[in-house]
Design a protein around this motif. Structure first.
Motif, mmCIF file in Angstrom:
data_model
loop_
_atom_site.group_PDB
_atom_site.id
_atom_site.type_symbol
_atom_site.label_atom_id
_atom_site.label_comp_id
_atom_site.label_asym_id
_atom_site.label_seq_id
_atom_site.Cartn_x
_atom_site.Cartn_y
_atom_site.Cartn_z
ATOM 1 N N ALA A 244 0.772 -1.195 -0.043
ATOM 2 C CA ALA A 244 -0.106 -0.164 -0.012
ATOM 3 C C ALA A 244 0.815 1.344 -0.003
ATOM 4 N N GLU A 245 0.257 2.390 -0.428
ATOM 5 C CA GLU A 245 1.125 3.459 -0.375
ATOM 6 C C GLU A 245 1.133 4.174 1.078
ATOM 7 N N GLU A 246 -0.135 3.972 1.818
ATOM 8 C CA GLU A 246 -0.030 4.722 2.999
ATOM 9 C C GLU A 246 0.178 3.697 4.219
ATOM 10 N N ASN A 247 0.730 3.860 5.277
ATOM 11 C CA ASN A 247 1.078 3.044 6.622
ATOM 12 C C ASN A 247 -0.364 2.604 7.281
ATOM 13 N N VAL A 248 -0.566 1.456 7.519
ATOM 14 C CA VAL A 248 -1.701 1.124 8.166
ATOM 15 C C VAL A 248 -1.270 0.041 9.365
ATOM 16 N N PHE A 249 -2.143 -0.278 10.050
ATOM 17 C CA PHE A 249 -1.848 -1.331 11.130
ATOM 18 C C PHE A 249 -2.816 -2.621 10.745
ATOM 19 N N ILE A 250 -1.979 -3.624 10.402
ATOM 20 C CA ILE A 250 -2.394 -5.087 9.877
ATOM 21 C C ILE A 250 -3.256 -5.435 11.110
ATOM 22 N N GLU A 251 -4.269 -6.170 11.137
ATOM 23 C CA GLU A 251 -4.927 -6.582 12.366
ATOM 24 C C GLU A 251 -5.204 -8.069 12.034
ATOM 25 N N SER A 252 -5.402 -8.565 10.715
ATOM 26 C CA SER A 252 -5.566 -10.014 10.553
ATOM 27 C C SER A 252 -5.091 -10.390 8.921
ATOM 28 N N ILE A 253 -4.786 -11.650 8.912
ATOM 29 C CA ILE A 253 -4.468 -12.040 7.362
ATOM 30 C C ILE A 253 -5.362 -13.354 7.215
ATOM 31 N N VAL A 254 -6.348 -13.202 6.475
ATOM 32 C CA VAL A 254 -7.481 -14.152 6.102
ATOM 33 C C VAL A 254 -7.179 -14.640 4.776
ATOM 34 N N LEU A 267 -5.751 -8.800 3.493
ATOM 35 C CA LEU A 267 -4.922 -8.075 4.843
ATOM 36 C C LEU A 267 -6.088 -7.214 5.194
ATOM 37 N N LEU A 268 -6.432 -7.110 6.627
ATOM 38 C CA LEU A 268 -7.569 -6.351 7.092
ATOM 39 C C LEU A 268 -6.713 -5.512 8.304
ATOM 40 N N GLY A 269 -6.963 -4.306 8.090
ATOM 41 C CA GLY A 269 -6.402 -3.349 9.039
ATOM 42 C C GLY A 269 -7.216 -2.137 9.021
ATOM 43 N N ALA A 270 -6.252 -1.007 9.597
ATOM 44 C CA ALA A 270 -6.954 0.252 9.926
ATOM 45 C C ALA A 270 -5.724 1.342 9.745
ATOM 46 N N ASP A 271 -6.271 2.544 9.364
ATOM 47 C CA ASP A 271 -5.260 3.510 9.381
ATOM 48 C C ASP A 271 -4.389 4.047 10.506
ATOM 49 N N GLU A 272 -3.484 5.080 10.524
ATOM 50 C CA GLU A 272 -2.629 5.156 11.638
ATOM 51 C C GLU A 272 -3.768 5.795 12.869
ATOM 52 N N ARG A 274 -6.718 4.983 13.346
ATOM 53 C CA ARG A 274 -7.539 3.883 13.393
ATOM 54 C C ARG A 274 -9.052 4.404 13.315
ATOM 55 N N GLU A 275 -9.369 5.147 12.481
ATOM 56 C CA GLU A 275 -10.368 5.658 12.000
ATOM 57 C C GLU A 275 -11.112 5.367 10.987
ATOM 58 N N ALA A 276 -10.367 4.563 9.942
ATOM 59 C CA ALA A 276 -11.059 3.997 8.738
ATOM 60 C C ALA A 276 -10.419 2.693 8.573
ATOM 61 N N GLY A 277 -11.097 1.727 8.130
ATOM 62 C CA GLY A 277 -10.710 0.517 7.924
ATOM 63 C C GLY A 277 -10.141 0.278 6.463
ATOM 64 N N TYR A 278 -9.217 -0.739 6.358
ATOM 65 C CA TYR A 278 -8.789 -1.051 5.009
ATOM 66 C C TYR A 278 -8.931 -2.650 4.878
ATOM 67 N N ILE A 279 -9.139 -2.934 3.658
ATOM 68 C CA ILE A 279 -9.096 -4.482 2.947
ATOM 69 C C ILE A 279 -8.134 -4.394 1.873
ATOM 70 N N PHE A 280 -6.858 -5.214 2.039
ATOM 71 C CA PHE A 280 -5.967 -5.348 0.889
ATOM 72 C C PHE A 280 -6.082 -6.778 0.340
ATOM 73 N N TYR A 281 -6.301 -6.916 -1.116
ATOM 74 C CA TYR A 281 -6.064 -8.359 -1.598
ATOM 75 C C TYR A 281 -4.797 -8.523 -2.261
ATOM 76 N N VAL A 282 -3.996 -9.565 -1.840
ATOM 77 C CA VAL A 282 -2.678 -10.073 -2.116
ATOM 78 C C VAL A 282 -2.881 -11.482 -2.604
ATOM 79 N N ASP A 283 -2.284 -11.407 -3.915
ATOM 80 C CA ASP A 283 -2.178 -12.643 -4.782
ATOM 81 C C ASP A 283 -0.684 -13.021 -5.062
ATOM 82 N N PHE A 284 -0.057 -14.238 -4.527
ATOM 83 C CA PHE A 284 1.067 -14.733 -5.022
ATOM 84 C C PHE A 284 1.412 -15.773 -5.846
ATOM 85 N N THR A 285 0.274 -15.847 -6.801
ATOM 86 C CA THR A 285 0.227 -16.636 -7.849
ATOM 87 C C THR A 285 1.277 -16.528 -8.900
#
Length: 414
Positions: A244-254, A267-272, A274-285
């Protein structure tokens, strides 16, 4: 019957031991797996103490015997871990309450100790540290102490996958007792069900493993950042990628669609703030190495010391650690190759009258009921002909060893 991750509400107990006496207190019920033929109950004498005695019973007889004192309890229940695939292996955290009281300490959390059992609660072992960097291997009291289920709200708990046989990822530190995570925290790996361990990285992480342990993922979770660490050699080395471009707190990997060959994650997380949540999709194929071939696999046979696990030598086919390949088979091969001779670890103490005593690395079951009406080694009053006299041991439920050490009850004349 609940699984390990769903403890019932604390309830008052109406249980009895093998002598028919009430076991008073509050309990958490743990059913590791119905095919393991055992269940555990943590019985807490008072809610003023964050620990209880751990009792184990055969699901056939339901006679409960104390197997581990002072098993730690926190908000998510007892600190207990079940090793998938490899039957008989459990782990638990306990407090050394006697040392805590003798030292007049006010910090019970400074006396947490980790233990493993390889015979369904018959004998519990301290965890050997990976080397002598922080803890002397020659000192039996200096051990590796780990975070399990009870602290999952703040520390990622111990992790094992039924599709990655023998592998465990866990966080903790080394010493006489577990230190506070703010003082020392490392990520560790065991490849043999907790017998030995390697130190991987320092810090606090969310982590997971995938594709039979071919791929490890770890993300720092004690500070906002944008780096995901990954390893194709089971943690021998990690690479990093910016997710990601921004720094986030990662709270779980599912896993969006979990399967034995999963290579994509959320990757489920929140901004610095902790006011907004984020979901990142990561594919290692597209990052994956070539699929494994037969020469990159190994035969793994779980054991404790020189003995087999539950009386059998079972071989699993899995990927070699140093071979960076993608193990994309649906299921690892499992073959029972031999029935083993019995040794001490195939037996547990036979009831509440027999207490485990330690002599160096050996353990014996000592009769503490000698001279009392409850002594099970005294001939019964209505004896006729011969009677079955316990030697103080009984075979572990489901153990199939044959020959070797014979600690089964023996017939003796009246």
């Amino acid at each position: 019957h609940r699984d390990l991750h769903s403890f019932p509400t604390r309830r008052s107990s109406d249980l009895r031991n093998s002598e028919g006496e009430h076991i008073d207190g509050y309990y958490f019920f743990i059913m590791p797996a119905t095919d393991q033929d055992v269940s555990f109950i943590n019985i807490q004498s008072t809610t003023a103490h964050p620990y209880g005695d751990l009792y184990e019973a055969s699901t056939v007889t339901a006679d409960y015997y104390r197997t581990l004192p002072n098993n730690r309890i926190q908000g998510h229940g007892p600190d207990f871990f079940v090793m998938p695939t490899l039957d008989g292996i459990f782990a638990a955290n306990s407090y050394n309450v006697s040392a805590f009281e003798e030292n007049g300490s006010t910090e019970l959390e400074s006396y947490v100790k980790s233990t493993f059992t390889y015979n369904k609660g018959g004998v519990w072992h301290g965890v050997m540290p990976p080397d002598e960097l922080y803890c002397s291997n020659s000192d039996p009291f200096c051990t590796l102490n780990l975070y399990m289920l009870a602290d999952q709200a703040t520390i990622t708990p111990m992790l094992a996958d039924k599709n990655a046989v023998g592998l465990i990822l866990a966080q903790g530190n080394e010493g006489y007792y577990r230190q506070d995570a703010d003082e020392a925290l490392f990520l560790y790996l065991s490849r043999n069900g907790g017998v030995t361990w390697d130190r991987l990285m320092e810090g606090s992480f969310q982590f997971t493993m995938a594709s039979h342990g071919s791929l490890f993922l770890a993300a720092e979770n004690d500070r906002a950042n944008n780096t995901l660490f990954y390893s194709w050699n089971q943690g021998a080395a990690f690479d990093g990628c910016i997710f990601a471009e921004e720094n986030v707190f990662i709270e779980s990997i599912v896993y969006p669609e979990p399967s034995p060959t999963t290579l994509d994650f959320l990757l489920l997380g929140a901004d610095e703030g902790r006011e907004a949540g984020y979901i990142f999709y990561v594919d290692f194929t597209d990052n994956a190495p070539a699929p494994c071939v037969e020469s990159q696999l190994e035969q793994f046979s779980p054991s404790i010391g020189s003995g087999c696990l539950l009386g059998a030598r079972t071989e699993f086919t899995r990927r070699q650690r140093e071979e960076e390949c993608w193990n994309n088979v649906p299921q690892e091969r499992e073959v029972v190759t031999d029935i083993c001779l019995c040794f001490r670890n195939d037996y547990v103490c036979d009831g509440d009258c027999f207490e485990e005593e330690h002599f160096g690395h050996a353990t014996v079951c000592t009769n503490i009921c000698v001279g009392t009406p409850e002594d099970p080694q005294v001939e019964p009053e209505d004896c006729e002909g011969e009677w079955l006299r316990t030697q103080g041991y009984r075979k572990v439920e489901g153990d199939i060893c044959a020959g070797g050490m014979d600690l089964d009850p023996v017939w003796v004349p009246c």
